[in-house]
Design an enzyme around this catalytic site. Sequence first.
Site, PDB file in Angstrom:
ATOM      1  N   ASP A 195       0.831  -1.206   0.000  1.00  0.00           N
ATOM      2  CA  ASP A 195       0.000   0.000   0.000  1.00  0.00           C
ATOM      3  C   ASP A 195       0.869   1.261   0.000  1.00  0.00           C
ATOM      4  O   ASP A 195       0.564   2.244  -0.679  1.00  0.00           O
ATOM      5  CB  ASP A 195      -0.911  -0.002   1.224  1.00  0.00           C
ATOM      6  CG  ASP A 195      -1.658  -1.316   1.373  1.00  0.00           C
ATOM      7  OD1 ASP A 195      -2.437  -1.653   0.459  1.00  0.00           O
ATOM      8  OD2 ASP A 195      -1.446  -2.010   2.379  1.00  0.00           O
ATOM      9  N   HIS A 223      -4.463  -3.482   6.558  1.00  0.00           N
ATOM     10  CA  HIS A 223      -4.330  -3.737   5.122  1.00  0.00           C
ATOM     11  C   HIS A 223      -5.713  -4.176   4.611  1.00  0.00           C
ATOM     12  O   HIS A 223      -5.971  -5.345   4.358  1.00  0.00           O
ATOM     13  CB  HIS A 223      -3.283  -4.817   4.868  1.00  0.00           C
ATOM     14  CG  HIS A 223      -3.178  -5.198   3.419  1.00  0.00           C
ATOM     15  ND1 HIS A 223      -2.823  -4.306   2.436  1.00  0.00           N
ATOM     16  CD2 HIS A 223      -3.392  -6.375   2.788  1.00  0.00           C
ATOM     17  CE1 HIS A 223      -2.819  -4.919   1.262  1.00  0.00           C
ATOM     18  NE2 HIS A 223      -3.176  -6.187   1.451  1.00  0.00           N
TER      19      HIS A 223
END
Length: 367
Positions: A195, A223
């Site tokens: 990410d 996440h």
Amino acid sequence: MEYLVLLQNGLVVLFTIAISWKLITYMWGSLKMEKEPMKVLVTGAAGMLGQIGYAIAPMIARGIMLGPDQPVILHLLDIAPAAEALNGVKMELLDAAFPLLKEVHATTDVTEACKDVNVAIMLGGFPRKEGMERKDMMSKNVPIYKEQASALEEHAASDCKVLVVANPANTNALILKEFAPSIPEKNITCLTRLDHNRALSQIAERLKVYVADVKNVIIWGNHSSTQYPDINHATVTTPNGERPVKELDTDDHWLKNEFINTVQQRGVAIIKARKASSALSAASAACDHMRDWVLGTPKGTWVSMGVYSDGSYGIPKDIIYSFPVKCEKGKWSIVKGLKIDEFSRAKMDATAKDLIDEKEVAHSCLN
């Protein structure tokens, strides 16, 4: 005559020094290449459910994860139905003749796979399928991570560094921590570097700069789609020095909406585009995560890692939460003292609540 003798003696001395220096240099170079191999476990290595294992194994063998002078021994683990494919991965690794790759062990036995490993990359897990509720997925993954945690607890090296990639990564890492109590809590992490890298890429594309010139974005929290990609402290290297991203792009709507949504939903977009989940980028991010952890982050730069919360920034303890961290000498530390505005506070708290809810669901699966 005396002059010629002195000249000859001088040449002999210089020749002796040159030979000695060459010998010392050669011996030093040999010593540098004689590092003890590190044993690296990769679970889900056959890549039957996704291709991350197939992508990451050659990266590790080539030195991308642990450094270009670090020999490795790969321990590849997968489930019994994937045994043939796993052996195929082993054959390909051997056929590639990687100089740093000393041995490859491919097995479906978790105890054998965990024996004396220094690094564990946990890719294996039960994927979420269409129509599955979150609890259904966790009910499959909790027993897997309980078993693997017990094997690491008993058989891994005492200083083993663990990176959980399989989703739900934060909560899988938490379960692993709870069932491997002798592994230091700072040695169990989960992957949010993917990410983080996605955020860097989006900024670079938006500002039309090289991604290497962007640094210090932050991924806070889980996440999942509740993660918070924070641009407030990010900078870009320009010909006039480092400048905050928010000075270079003043479009508040893009910063607080499109940017955040794009990073949060990038995995879904990739699945839609290639009809399979992220593999190459996930493997690369896992290498980035472990390389920085082992070898250190560049000065003035931090990265995002899912780590066991110590209460920093008002985040509840006892969850695995993504923070900005710096790494040095094989250890990570949370970056302290960053200013948090009201918008960020709300986003950070929301993703923390998501993790607390996941923790409760996981514990209910244990019972």
